[in-house]
Design a protein around this motif. Structure first.
Motif, PDB file in Angstrom:
ATOM      1  N   MET A   1      12.070  20.135   2.782  1.00  0.00           N
ATOM      2  CA  MET A   1      11.426  18.892   3.224  1.00  0.00           C
ATOM      3  C   MET A   1      10.275  18.531   2.293  1.00  0.00           C
ATOM      4  O   MET A   1       9.507  19.396   1.876  1.00  0.00           O
ATOM      5  N   LYS A   2      10.168  17.245   1.992  1.00  0.00           N
ATOM      6  CA  LYS A   2       9.069  16.745   1.179  1.00  0.00           C
ATOM      7  C   LYS A   2       8.096  15.983   2.078  1.00  0.00           C
ATOM      8  O   LYS A   2       8.496  15.054   2.792  1.00  0.00           O
ATOM      9  N   ILE A   3       6.840  16.401   2.045  1.00  0.00           N
ATOM     10  CA  ILE A   3       5.813  15.856   2.928  1.00  0.00           C
ATOM     11  C   ILE A   3       4.685  15.269   2.088  1.00  0.00           C
ATOM     12  O   ILE A   3       4.160  15.935   1.194  1.00  0.00           O
ATOM     13  N   THR A   4       4.313  14.034   2.373  1.00  0.00           N
ATOM     14  CA  THR A   4       3.173  13.396   1.723  1.00  0.00           C
ATOM     15  C   THR A   4       2.006  13.374   2.706  1.00  0.00           C
ATOM     16  O   THR A   4       2.134  12.845   3.805  1.00  0.00           O
ATOM     17  N   VAL A   5       0.890  13.990   2.305  1.00  0.00           N
ATOM     18  CA  VAL A   5      -0.297  14.064   3.159  1.00  0.00           C
ATOM     19  C   VAL A   5      -1.399  13.217   2.524  1.00  0.00           C
ATOM     20  O   VAL A   5      -1.691  13.354   1.331  1.00  0.00           O
ATOM     21  N   PHE A   6      -2.003  12.364   3.332  1.00  0.00           N
ATOM     22  CA  PHE A   6      -3.021  11.443   2.816  1.00  0.00           C
ATOM     23  C   PHE A   6      -4.001  11.123   3.930  1.00  0.00           C
ATOM     24  O   PHE A   6      -3.804  11.484   5.098  1.00  0.00           O
ATOM     25  N   GLY A   7      -5.054  10.422   3.589  1.00  0.00           N
ATOM     26  CA  GLY A   7      -6.010   9.981   4.600  1.00  0.00           C
ATOM     27  C   GLY A   7      -7.165   9.221   3.998  1.00  0.00           C
ATOM     28  O   GLY A   7      -7.155   8.887   2.813  1.00  0.00           O
ATOM     29  N   ASP A   8      -8.183   8.964   4.811  1.00  0.00           N
ATOM     30  CA  ASP A   8      -9.343   8.191   4.380  1.00  0.00           C
ATOM     31  C   ASP A   8      -8.903   6.879   3.723  1.00  0.00           C
ATOM     32  O   ASP A   8      -9.333   6.540   2.618  1.00  0.00           O
ATOM     33  N   VAL A   9      -8.048   6.173   4.445  1.00  0.00           N
ATOM     34  CA  VAL A   9      -7.538   4.871   3.988  1.00  0.00           C
ATOM     35  C   VAL A   9      -8.637   3.819   4.045  1.00  0.00           C
ATOM     36  O   VAL A   9      -8.773   2.993   3.136  1.00  0.00           O
ATOM     37  N   HIS A  10      -9.379   3.832   5.115  1.00  0.00           N
ATOM     38  CA  HIS A  10     -10.540   2.964   5.304  1.00  0.00           C
ATOM     39  C   HIS A  10     -10.264   1.486   5.023  1.00  0.00           C
ATOM     40  O   HIS A  10     -10.937   0.845   4.222  1.00  0.00           O
ATOM     41  N   GLY A  11      -9.243   0.975   5.698  1.00  0.00           N
ATOM     42  CA  GLY A  11      -8.990  -0.461   5.653  1.00  0.00           C
ATOM     43  C   GLY A  11      -8.539  -1.008   4.320  1.00  0.00           C
ATOM     44  O   GLY A  11      -8.592  -2.222   4.103  1.00  0.00           O
ATOM     45  N   ASN A  12      -8.072  -0.139   3.433  1.00  0.00           N
ATOM     46  CA  ASN A  12      -7.643  -0.581   2.100  1.00  0.00           C
ATOM     47  C   ASN A  12      -6.123  -0.712   2.084  1.00  0.00           C
ATOM     48  O   ASN A  12      -5.403   0.224   1.711  1.00  0.00           O
ATOM     49  N   LEU A  13      -5.647  -1.875   2.489  1.00  0.00           N
ATOM     50  CA  LEU A  13      -4.207  -2.109   2.568  1.00  0.00           C
ATOM     51  C   LEU A  13      -3.563  -2.127   1.186  1.00  0.00           C
ATOM     52  O   LEU A  13      -2.402  -1.740   1.028  1.00  0.00           O
ATOM     53  N   VAL A  14      -4.286  -2.582   0.178  1.00  0.00           N
ATOM     54  CA  VAL A  14      -3.764  -2.618  -1.191  1.00  0.00           C
ATOM     55  C   VAL A  14      -3.334  -1.212  -1.629  1.00  0.00           C
ATOM     56  O   VAL A  14      -2.227  -1.002  -2.134  1.00  0.00           O
ATOM     57  N   ALA A  15      -4.218  -0.242  -1.425  1.00  0.00           N
ATOM     58  CA  ALA A  15      -3.923   1.132  -1.818  1.00  0.00           C
ATOM     59  C   ALA A  15      -2.856   1.751  -0.916  1.00  0.00           C
ATOM     60  O   ALA A  15      -1.974   2.481  -1.387  1.00  0.00           O
ATOM     61  N   LEU A  16      -2.916   1.469   0.384  1.00  0.00           N
ATOM     62  CA  LEU A  16      -1.954   2.040   1.324  1.00  0.00           C
ATOM     63  C   LEU A  16      -0.540   1.582   1.019  1.00  0.00           C
ATOM     64  O   LEU A  16       0.404   2.390   0.999  1.00  0.00           O
ATOM     65  N   GLU A  17      -0.376   0.305   0.785  1.00  0.00           N
ATOM     66  CA  GLU A  17       0.963  -0.211   0.470  1.00  0.00           C
ATOM     67  C   GLU A  17       1.479   0.368  -0.833  1.00  0.00           C
ATOM     68  O   GLU A  17       2.688   0.658  -0.960  1.00  0.00           O
ATOM     69  N   LYS A  18       0.596   0.576  -1.802  1.00  0.00           N
ATOM     70  CA  LYS A  18       1.043   1.151  -3.065  1.00  0.00           C
ATOM     71  C   LYS A  18       1.491   2.599  -2.880  1.00  0.00           C
ATOM     72  O   LYS A  18       2.482   3.032  -3.483  1.00  0.00           O
ATOM     73  N   LEU A  19       0.785   3.348  -2.037  1.00  0.00           N
ATOM     74  CA  LEU A  19       1.202   4.726  -1.749  1.00  0.00           C
ATOM     75  C   LEU A  19       2.632   4.750  -1.227  1.00  0.00           C
ATOM     76  O   LEU A  19       3.460   5.548  -1.694  1.00  0.00           O
ATOM     77  N   PHE A  20       2.927   3.896  -0.272  1.00  0.00           N
ATOM     78  CA  PHE A  20       4.265   3.906   0.317  1.00  0.00           C
ATOM     79  C   PHE A  20       5.310   3.367  -0.658  1.00  0.00           C
ATOM     80  O   PHE A  20       6.468   3.795  -0.622  1.00  0.00           O
ATOM     81  N   LYS A  21       4.925   2.471  -1.521  1.00  0.00           N
ATOM     82  CA  LYS A  21       5.850   2.004  -2.554  1.00  0.00           C
ATOM     83  C   LYS A  21       6.219   3.139  -3.496  1.00  0.00           C
ATOM     84  O   LYS A  21       7.377   3.285  -3.911  1.00  0.00           O
ATOM     85  N   ILE A  22       5.255   3.988  -3.820  1.00  0.00           N
ATOM     86  CA  ILE A  22       5.486   5.112  -4.729  1.00  0.00           C
ATOM     87  C   ILE A  22       6.301   6.213  -4.057  1.00  0.00           C
ATOM     88  O   ILE A  22       7.227   6.762  -4.648  1.00  0.00           O
ATOM     89  N   GLU A  23       5.965   6.539  -2.807  1.00  0.00           N
ATOM     90  CA  GLU A  23       6.473   7.763  -2.190  1.00  0.00           C
ATOM     91  C   GLU A  23       7.545   7.582  -1.116  1.00  0.00           C
ATOM     92  O   GLU A  23       8.162   8.565  -0.704  1.00  0.00           O
ATOM     93  N   LYS A  24       7.767   6.371  -0.655  1.00  0.00           N
ATOM     94  CA  LYS A  24       8.654   6.189   0.498  1.00  0.00           C
ATOM     95  C   LYS A  24      10.035   6.786   0.298  1.00  0.00           C
ATOM     96  O   LYS A  24      10.568   7.475   1.184  1.00  0.00           O
ATOM     97  N   SER A  25      10.619   6.571  -0.862  1.00  0.00           N
ATOM     98  CA  SER A  25      11.986   7.055  -1.086  1.00  0.00           C
ATOM     99  C   SER A  25      12.045   8.544  -1.385  1.00  0.00           C
ATOM    100  O   SER A  25      13.125   9.139  -1.390  1.00  0.00           O
ATOM    101  N   GLU A  26      10.882   9.158  -1.632  1.00  0.00           N
ATOM    102  CA  GLU A  26      10.836  10.570  -1.995  1.00  0.00           C
ATOM    103  C   GLU A  26      10.137  11.419  -0.940  1.00  0.00           C
ATOM    104  O   GLU A  26       9.751  12.558  -1.209  1.00  0.00           O
TER     105      GLU A  26
END
Length: 212
Positions: A1-26
């Motif tokens: 299993m591949k697990i992506t762990v993250f946090g301290d998003v703090h209302g930054n949708l620009v960065a959050l969406e980019k994270l999921f664009k990079i990692e969603k398929s993996e």
């Protein structure tokens, strides 16, 4: 299993969406260790975005607690300004959602939570008196690192939305449970888009200057 762990998003949708664009398929499972809310201009959007992700486990950070309680007890003038501005604009209908965030999660060999003992743990923090009985994956200090404490390891994912050394840098980590590997990862995002939205939303000058 591949697990992506993250946090301290703090209302930054620009960065959050980019994270999921990079990692969603993996990624088989996402785990957010808390502090989705406050500071950035898209707290409501970030809470709603993550609530729609089926393979994402959400944990509570100290800023979720501030929003649930409706009160920030810190003395820092900048942090107080952010809380007063952002909480007023927080959709209170989302409180039941963030109230359901769990306090910790467990995966093979690791405990995941916002921090240990409510402490800010940095790469150079004295942890000689820190009592742990597990390997930990944490956040809270917005600083990415790997440390050893006796027989255990402590990884800090760093911050997705508000890196306090390089404000446009987003940090997180990736686990491969089969290969038993952990990779500290990072990318840059468009911080000018974040600051531009803060200016458009008429954030207090002290808050905008902090990001600049």
């Amino acid at each position: 299993m591949k697990i992506t762990v993250f946090g301290d998003v703090h209302g930054n949708l620009v960065a959050l969406e980019k994270l999921f664009k990079i990692e969603k398929s993996e990624t088989d499972l996402f785990i957010c260790h808390g502090d989705v809310v406050n500071y950035g201009p898209w707290t409501n959007d970030c809470v709603a975005f993550l609530n729609e992700i089926k393979n994402c486990k959400l944990l509570q950070g100290n800023h979720e607690k501030y929003y649930i309680d409706g009160f920030y007890d810190g003395k820092n003038e900048v942090a107080q300004s952010f809380f007063q501005y952002c909480y007023e604009r927080f959709d209170k209908n989302l409180i039941p959602i963030i109230s359901e965030y769990e306090m910790s999660a467990h995966i093979p060999e690791y405990t995941i939570q916002h921090t240990i003992g409510n402490q800010y743990i940095f790469a150079d923090t004295d942890i000689s008196d820190l009592e742990i009985d597990s390997n930990y994956l944490i956040g809270h200090s917005h600083q990415q690192f790997e440390r050893q404490k006796g027989n255990y390891k402590i990884y800090n994912t760093g911050s997705i939305g508000q890196n306090r050394e390089y404000i446009d840098l987003s940090c997180y980590l990736k686990i491969d449970t089969e290969k038993k590997t952990i990779e500290l990862k990072k990318f840059t995002h468009n911080i000018n888009q974040v600051i531009g939205q803060m200016e458009a939303d008429n954030y207090p000058a002290i808050c905008i200057d902090y990001y600049k």
